[in-house]
Write a protein that holds these residues in place. Sequence first.
Motif, PDB file in Angstrom:
ATOM      1  N   GLN A 107       0.824  -1.217   0.000  1.00  0.00           N
ATOM      2  CA  GLN A 107       0.000   0.000   0.000  1.00  0.00           C
ATOM      3  C   GLN A 107       0.858   1.268   0.000  1.00  0.00           C
ATOM      4  N   MET A 108       2.166   1.100   0.218  1.00  0.00           N
ATOM      5  CA  MET A 108       3.082   2.235   0.164  1.00  0.00           C
ATOM      6  C   MET A 108       3.154   2.762  -1.271  1.00  0.00           C
ATOM      7  N   LYS A 109       3.124   4.080  -1.407  1.00  0.00           N
ATOM      8  CA  LYS A 109       3.215   4.689  -2.733  1.00  0.00           C
ATOM      9  C   LYS A 109       4.690   4.807  -3.131  1.00  0.00           C
ATOM     10  N   VAL A 110       5.038   4.083  -4.209  1.00  0.00           N
ATOM     11  CA  VAL A 110       6.438   4.008  -4.642  1.00  0.00           C
ATOM     12  C   VAL A 110       6.711   5.040  -5.730  1.00  0.00           C
ATOM     13  N   SER A 111       7.701   5.895  -5.484  1.00  0.00           N
ATOM     14  CA  SER A 111       8.132   6.891  -6.460  1.00  0.00           C
ATOM     15  C   SER A 111       9.438   6.435  -7.115  1.00  0.00           C
ATOM     16  N   PHE A 138       2.072  -2.814  -5.928  1.00  0.00           N
ATOM     17  CA  PHE A 138       2.411  -1.576  -5.240  1.00  0.00           C
ATOM     18  C   PHE A 138       1.586  -0.402  -5.752  1.00  0.00           C
ATOM     19  N   ALA A 139       1.286   0.515  -4.844  1.00  0.00           N
ATOM     20  CA  ALA A 139       0.630   1.778  -5.202  1.00  0.00           C
ATOM     21  C   ALA A 139       1.691   2.737  -5.736  1.00  0.00           C
ATOM     22  N   ARG A 140       1.246   3.769  -6.464  1.00  0.00           N
ATOM     23  CA  ARG A 140       2.147   4.798  -6.974  1.00  0.00           C
ATOM     24  C   ARG A 140       1.585   6.174  -6.633  1.00  0.00           C
ATOM     25  N   PRO A 141       2.428   7.188  -6.481  1.00  0.00           N
ATOM     26  CA  PRO A 141       1.915   8.550  -6.299  1.00  0.00           C
ATOM     27  C   PRO A 141       0.984   8.903  -7.460  1.00  0.00           C
ATOM     28  N   ASP A 142       0.004   9.737  -7.209  1.00  0.00           N
ATOM     29  CA  ASP A 142      -1.013  10.039  -8.221  1.00  0.00           C
ATOM     30  C   ASP A 142      -0.421  10.488  -9.546  1.00  0.00           C
ATOM     31  N   SER A 143       0.587  11.346  -9.513  1.00  0.00           N
ATOM     32  CA  SER A 143       1.159  11.880 -10.750  1.00  0.00           C
ATOM     33  C   SER A 143       1.957  10.823 -11.530  1.00  0.00           C
ATOM     34  N   GLN A 144       2.320   9.714 -10.859  1.00  0.00           N
ATOM     35  CA  GLN A 144       3.072   8.641 -11.516  1.00  0.00           C
ATOM     36  C   GLN A 144       2.190   7.431 -11.836  1.00  0.00           C
ATOM     37  N   ASN A 145       0.963   7.484 -11.373  1.00  0.00           N
ATOM     38  CA  ASN A 145       0.058   6.344 -11.545  1.00  0.00           C
ATOM     39  C   ASN A 145      -0.653   6.410 -12.905  1.00  0.00           C
ATOM     40  N   VAL A 146       0.143   6.515 -13.949  1.00  0.00           N
ATOM     41  CA  VAL A 146      -0.385   6.652 -15.309  1.00  0.00           C
ATOM     42  C   VAL A 146       0.310   5.645 -16.223  1.00  0.00           C
ATOM     43  N   ASP A 147      -0.429   5.190 -17.245  1.00  0.00           N
ATOM     44  CA  ASP A 147       0.078   4.136 -18.127  1.00  0.00           C
ATOM     45  C   ASP A 147       0.875   4.693 -19.293  1.00  0.00           C
ATOM     46  N   ASP A 148       1.908   5.455 -18.977  1.00  0.00           N
ATOM     47  CA  ASP A 148       2.842   5.862 -20.021  1.00  0.00           C
ATOM     48  C   ASP A 148       4.260   5.734 -19.485  1.00  0.00           C
ATOM     49  N   PHE A 149       5.222   6.198 -20.262  1.00  0.00           N
ATOM     50  CA  PHE A 149       6.621   5.926 -19.961  1.00  0.00           C
ATOM     51  C   PHE A 149       7.173   6.770 -18.810  1.00  0.00           C
ATOM     52  N   ALA A 150       7.281   8.077 -19.018  1.00  0.00           N
ATOM     53  CA  ALA A 150       7.919   8.907 -17.998  1.00  0.00           C
ATOM     54  C   ALA A 150       7.673  10.379 -18.265  1.00  0.00           C
ATOM     55  N   GLU A 151       7.876  11.169 -17.225  1.00  0.00           N
ATOM     56  CA  GLU A 151       7.931  12.620 -17.377  1.00  0.00           C
ATOM     57  C   GLU A 151       9.395  12.961 -17.620  1.00  0.00           C
ATOM     58  N   ARG A 152       9.679  13.491 -18.797  1.00  0.00           N
ATOM     59  CA  ARG A 152      11.063  13.760 -19.190  1.00  0.00           C
ATOM     60  C   ARG A 152      11.457  15.208 -18.911  1.00  0.00           C
ATOM     61  N   ALA A 193       6.765  16.523  -7.079  1.00  0.00           N
ATOM     62  CA  ALA A 193       6.075  15.390  -7.707  1.00  0.00           C
ATOM     63  C   ALA A 193       6.802  14.070  -7.471  1.00  0.00           C
ATOM     64  N   MET A 194       8.004  14.149  -6.925  1.00  0.00           N
ATOM     65  CA  MET A 194       8.778  12.939  -6.628  1.00  0.00           C
ATOM     66  C   MET A 194       8.419  12.338  -5.272  1.00  0.00           C
ATOM     67  N   ASP A 195       7.624  13.020  -4.499  1.00  0.00           N
ATOM     68  CA  ASP A 195       7.328  12.543  -3.149  1.00  0.00           C
ATOM     69  C   ASP A 195       6.502  11.263  -3.182  1.00  0.00           C
ATOM     70  N   GLY A 196       6.611  10.495  -2.112  1.00  0.00           N
ATOM     71  CA  GLY A 196       5.875   9.248  -1.965  1.00  0.00           C
ATOM     72  C   GLY A 196       6.165   8.673  -0.595  1.00  0.00           C
ATOM     73  N   ASP A 197       5.725   7.439  -0.374  1.00  0.00           N
ATOM     74  CA  ASP A 197       6.038   6.778   0.896  1.00  0.00           C
ATOM     75  C   ASP A 197       7.445   6.192   0.876  1.00  0.00           C
ATOM     76  N   ILE A 198       7.907   5.869  -0.317  1.00  0.00           N
ATOM     77  CA  ILE A 198       9.265   5.357  -0.499  1.00  0.00           C
ATOM     78  C   ILE A 198       9.704   5.759  -1.904  1.00  0.00           C
TER      79      ILE A 198
END
Length: 322
Positions: A195-199, A226-240, A249-254
């Motif tokens: 349940q920890m949001k992984v960044s 694993f859960a992901r932070p909201d801004s990273q919980n998207v089905d694409d590659f990456a924010e470049r 936006a990098m924050d999370g539980d870990i």
Amino acid sequence: MKAIKMIFSIFSLMAIFLLAACGGTDEKTTEKSEAPKTTEEKSYTVEHAMGSTTIKGTPKRVVILTNEGTEALLALGVKPVGAVQSFTGNPWYKHIADKMKGVKVVGLESEVNVEAIAALKPDLIIGNKMRQEKIYDQLSAIAPTVFAETLRGDWKENFRLYAKALNKEEKGNEVIQNYDSRVASLKKELGDKTQMKVSMVRFMAGEVRIYHKDTFSGVILNDLGFARPDSQNVDDFAERNVTKERIPAMDGDILFYFTYDTGDGKGSELEKEWIADPLFKNLEVAKKGEVHKVSDTIWNTAGGVLAANLMLDDMEKIFLKK
């Protein structure tokens, strides 16, 4: 009376010759039926990103043109005769170096040496449309060539294609089943930790990225639930090309970060600069001491089944202290 005996003798001799002739025919027939049969290896057709390719028998001289493909071959028990150089290493990643002794380098994923491939006289070439589409016809003129579509998240899709191309689908299913079983077991051990949001963040020369779900490690995190932070919980590659204003936006539980460095130190310099930045230090995940540096090779660049299992090793060490 003499005439009758003579006739009888002639018939007797004829019978003997006939029997001998019959016996000879039977022997020849038996020899012919007992001769070993030669079985020609069957051809099979593989559908792939560039169409379809027919392959005769089980390939024995394979050239592989992606890093994740190299791992797939090794996991299937196939040592290639030629392969593209690993992104880091001289010329192979440390975790595969022992298995790659004697394998010829045929360029880089982005710059394949066609002449070097032809010199190896392969009976199968495996590549990738995303990397080598422009030289597909050249490669096909050398040997049967199979291309995967892309090199992003789901490495298992490419793996299954490679197993089919190598005529090793049964072994391929076994490798995937072993991975899936290990994931299921680890997921059970992790319990509520999933349940920890992984960044996930990557540093490289001149660029910082925040990784989303359609990445190698993103797929494995998803497999584990694993859960992901909201801004990273998207089905694409990456924010470049992330700027420092995006550090929150990098924050999370870990947080896991990995750094790609080719040896000039530029990737590592960028990493140190950002990790030391006050905005980064002010992240809740940094304050809790849950920022972990992991291997770029294992968590991102190698991209294959061997690295996937090594990433699971890391997860056990970090979350379960094994």
